[in-house]
Structure formats: C-alpha cells, structure tokens
Design a protein around this motif. Structure first.
Motif, short mmCIF file in Angstrom:
data_model
loop_
_atom_site.label_atom_id
_atom_site.label_comp_id
_atom_site.label_asym_id
_atom_site.label_seq_id
_atom_site.Cartn_x
_atom_site.Cartn_y
_atom_site.Cartn_z
N ALA A 93 73.97 34.17 30.06
CA ALA A 93 74.71 33.82 28.84
C ALA A 93 73.82 33.10 27.84
CB ALA A 93 75.92 32.96 29.19
N LEU A 94 73.00 32.16 28.32
CA LEU A 94 72.15 31.40 27.41
C LEU A 94 71.08 32.27 26.77
CD1 LEU A 94 71.64 28.03 29.35
CD2 LEU A 94 73.31 28.58 27.58
N PHE A 95 70.45 33.13 27.56
CA PHE A 95 69.38 33.96 27.01
C PHE A 95 69.94 35.07 26.13
CE2 PHE A 95 66.91 32.06 30.51
CZ PHE A 95 65.78 31.69 29.80
N ASP A 96 71.12 35.58 26.47
CA ASP A 96 71.72 36.62 25.64
C ASP A 96 72.19 36.06 24.30
OD1 ASP A 96 71.24 38.45 27.58
OD2 ASP A 96 73.32 38.66 28.25
N HIS A 97 72.76 34.85 24.33
CA HIS A 97 73.28 34.27 23.08
C HIS A 97 72.18 33.67 22.22
CE1 HIS A 97 76.68 31.77 21.04
NE2 HIS A 97 76.48 32.91 20.44
N GLY A 98 71.14 33.18 22.85
CA GLY A 98 70.00 32.67 22.10
C GLY A 98 70.30 31.38 21.37
N GLY A 103 67.30 34.00 15.93
CA GLY A 103 67.74 35.32 16.37
C GLY A 103 68.98 35.32 17.23
N GLY A 104 69.63 34.16 17.40
CA GLY A 104 70.83 34.08 18.24
C GLY A 104 71.92 33.28 17.56
N GLY A 105 72.86 32.81 18.38
CA GLY A 105 73.98 32.06 17.82
C GLY A 105 74.33 30.81 18.60
N GLY A 106 73.50 30.39 19.55
CA GLY A 106 73.82 29.24 20.39
C GLY A 106 73.16 27.96 19.91
N GLY A 107 73.48 26.86 20.61
CA GLY A 107 72.86 25.58 20.33
C GLY A 107 73.29 24.94 19.04
N ILE A 108 74.47 25.30 18.52
CA ILE A 108 74.86 24.83 17.19
C ILE A 108 75.09 23.33 17.14
CG2 ILE A 108 75.79 27.04 16.43
CD1 ILE A 108 78.54 26.10 17.21
N ASP A 109 75.62 22.74 18.22
CA ASP A 109 75.83 21.29 18.20
C ASP A 109 74.51 20.53 18.25
OD1 ASP A 109 78.50 21.70 18.05
OD2 ASP A 109 78.96 21.14 20.11
N ALA A 110 73.59 20.99 19.08
CA ALA A 110 72.28 20.33 19.15
C ALA A 110 71.56 20.44 17.82
CB ALA A 110 71.44 20.95 20.26
N ILE A 111 71.72 21.56 17.13
CA ILE A 111 71.08 21.71 15.82
C ILE A 111 71.68 20.73 14.82
CG2 ILE A 111 70.75 23.32 13.90
CD1 ILE A 111 70.66 25.58 15.96
N ALA A 112 73.00 20.50 14.93
CA ALA A 112 73.64 19.51 14.05
C ALA A 112 73.08 18.11 14.32
CB ALA A 112 75.15 19.54 14.25
N TYR A 113 72.88 17.77 15.60
CA TYR A 113 72.30 16.46 15.93
C TYR A 113 70.89 16.33 15.35
CZ TYR A 113 75.89 16.79 19.61
OH TYR A 113 77.05 16.96 20.30
N LEU A 114 70.09 17.38 15.53
CA LEU A 114 68.71 17.34 15.07
C LEU A 114 68.65 17.26 13.54
CD1 LEU A 114 65.71 17.48 15.81
CD2 LEU A 114 65.87 19.97 15.67
N THR A 115 69.52 18.01 12.86
CA THR A 115 69.55 17.97 11.40
C THR A 115 69.93 16.59 10.90
OG1 THR A 115 70.17 20.32 11.36
CG2 THR A 115 70.55 19.05 9.36
N PRO A 156 64.12 25.23 18.88
CA PRO A 156 64.29 25.75 20.25
C PRO A 156 63.98 24.72 21.32
CG PRO A 156 63.17 27.37 18.89
CD PRO A 156 63.22 26.10 18.09
N VAL A 157 62.94 23.91 21.09
CA VAL A 157 62.57 22.89 22.08
C VAL A 157 63.69 21.87 22.22
CG1 VAL A 157 60.95 21.04 22.62
CG2 VAL A 157 60.11 23.21 21.70
N PHE A 158 64.22 21.42 21.08
CA PHE A 158 65.28 20.42 21.12
C PHE A 158 66.55 20.99 21.77
CE2 PHE A 158 68.89 18.10 19.32
CZ PHE A 158 68.52 16.79 19.58
N VAL A 159 66.89 22.22 21.44
CA VAL A 159 68.12 22.83 22.00
C VAL A 159 68.00 22.99 23.50
CG1 VAL A 159 69.51 24.93 22.06
CG2 VAL A 159 68.81 23.97 19.87
N TRP A 160 66.87 23.51 23.98
CA TRP A 160 66.74 23.71 25.42
C TRP A 160 66.66 22.38 26.15
CZ3 TRP A 160 67.98 27.73 28.07
CH2 TRP A 160 67.94 29.00 27.48
N ALA A 196 76.37 25.43 23.61
CA ALA A 196 76.38 24.69 22.36
C ALA A 196 75.45 23.49 22.40
CB ALA A 196 77.80 24.23 22.03
N ALA A 197 75.11 23.02 23.61
CA ALA A 197 74.19 21.88 23.80
C ALA A 197 74.72 20.63 23.14
CB ALA A 197 72.79 22.23 23.28
#
Length: 248
Positions: A93-98, A103-115, A156-160, A196-197
């Motif tokens: 699921a994680l690798f498919d969603h990215g 190029g994907g749609g995952g990690g949106i919450d972690a991206i909000a934290y980082l932003t 990507p580093v922060f999300v993973w 979503a991380a």
C-alpha cells in the motif's frame, strides 16, 4: 431448466435429510450445548484443549474431539503468518500510493508538518494555508517548533521517517509485532494512518502506556496534540509520579 431442477431437487432433499440426522445426534447436541461451551471457555480458554471430555446422558462419558484444535505452537505460527501478511499488505500500500509531490498521493499529514516547520524557519505565518487545503496545518505550534531542525530534510526522507515512527507507535500500542501485523490486516484504517504519516498512532502509544501505568509521556505528547490532556485524570490515579516527571 427442467433438467437442472430434476437433478438438483433430489440432491438437495438428500443433503437436507443427512444434516437433519447429524443435528439430531447426541454428540452434536453435546458439542454445541450452551452449558458445555461455557464450561469449555471457563476451564480451557477460548481455544480449548485438543480433546474435550463431556459426560453423556448415561453418565459413562464420551470423548469429543474438538474440531480444528490447534496446538500452541501451531497457533503461534498461524498468528505470525497473518501478521506477516499484514506487513506485506502495508508495504504494498505504501509503495503503490507513494508520496504527494513525488509521483504519489501519500504522506499528506507529514508534508503539512514539514511545511509548517519550514514556515516557522522562514518567519512566515504558521497557519497560512486554509483548512482543507493541501499542506494545511491544524496542530498546535509546539509541534512545528519541534520540527524546525528537520525543516531542511527532503520530503520523501521526512515522510518515510514519520511512517517508521508511526509503526513503532503501533507496536507500543498493541504490545507486539505480531499484534501490529494483525491490526494492519484486520483494521485497514491503521494502514491509512501510516500512509498519511500523522501522529495518531504515536498518541495511541501514549494512551496505551498510560493505561499500563506509565504516565510520563503524556505531557510531552501535548506537543503533538493537546488531546493528550484527556489522559491526565487516568494518569493521576495510575502513575502520579510519572505524570509530574513528564511535566518537568
């Protein structure tokens, strides 16, 4: 159609007659009796022993084999196998969603934290993005302040990294890696949270520790979400000293 009816009709009647005879037997009634099952669960636990002894109506007793009985080792291997499937499903699921923006749609919450951390580092308004928009930050300021040192990391580093922390939080919350994999398989929203991380599974870990009598993480968890304050009454009775240490 008439040929099928003539063929299947006698077969269905024969099958129904056979099951009626099976259900009427003494052993079946004894095996499925409510009092017998209650005694089995009370004495041997929900799985029961490999074979069960139940007195017959004549008082001589009858040995009733438990259908599908599994040894402790077999049960452990079965659960570990299910957990492994859960982790495989998570990985797929994680690798498919990215990751969103890569190029994907995952990690949106972690991206909000980082932003949000990047906004603080640059002196920009923390809540600049509107609620419901991409990168919208709806958490307390201390979390963004805590993440400022990581604001220079690639997305990507922060999300993973956040996903790894979420998996560790799940492990603490449910008590074992086996339970973690089974939770992923049995409750798909767990995978969505990891994808979503966000910090929800970390909060679940704090809640589980508080219920186990370890309250020190409650106060630091308020940096992630003020919702941890709901655990204070429980912590006051279970681990008052740990709660006070966490505050300090």
């Amino acid at each position: 159609m008439g040929g099928w009816a003539r063929t299947l009709g006698p077969m269905a009647r024969a099958l129904a007659t056979t099951w009626a005879r099976v259900l009427a037997t003494r052993r079946w009634k004894a095996f499925t009796g409510a009092s017998f099952l209650a005694r089995r669960s009370r004495v041997h636990g929900p799985f029961g022993p490999p074979a069960l002894y139940h007195p017959s109506r004549r008082g001589k007793g009858a040995l009733i084999p438990q259908l599908g009985a599994i040894s402790p080792r077999g049960r452990r291997l079965l659960l570990q196998g299910l957990a492994a499937i859960g982790f495989v499903v998570l990985g797929k699921a994680l690798f498919d969603h990215g990751i969103q923006g890569a190029g994907g749609g995952g990690g949106i919450d972690a991206i909000a934290y980082l932003t949000a951390a990047q906004h603080l580092a640059a002196g920009s308004p923390l809540y600049e993005a509107g609620v419901g928009t991409f990168t919208a930050y709806t958490y307390p300021p201390p979390l963004a302040q805590l993440l400022v040192p990581a604001s220079g990391l690639p997305i990507p580093v922060f999300v993973w990294g956040s996903r790894v922390l979420e998996i560790l939080g799940l492990r603490i919350a449910v008590g074992s890696w086996t339970n973690s994999g089974i939770a992923m398989l049995a409750f798909p929203p767990v995978i969505a949270e990891i994808d979503a991380a966000n910090v929800h599974l970390l909060m679940a870990a704090v809640c589980a520790l508080a219920m186990r009598g370890l309250a020190a993480p409650i106060s630091p968890a308020a940096l992630l979400k003020f919702a941890s304050s709901a655990l204070v009454p429980l912590a006051w009775f279970r681990d008052r000293r740990g709660l006070l240490i966490g505050i300090l």
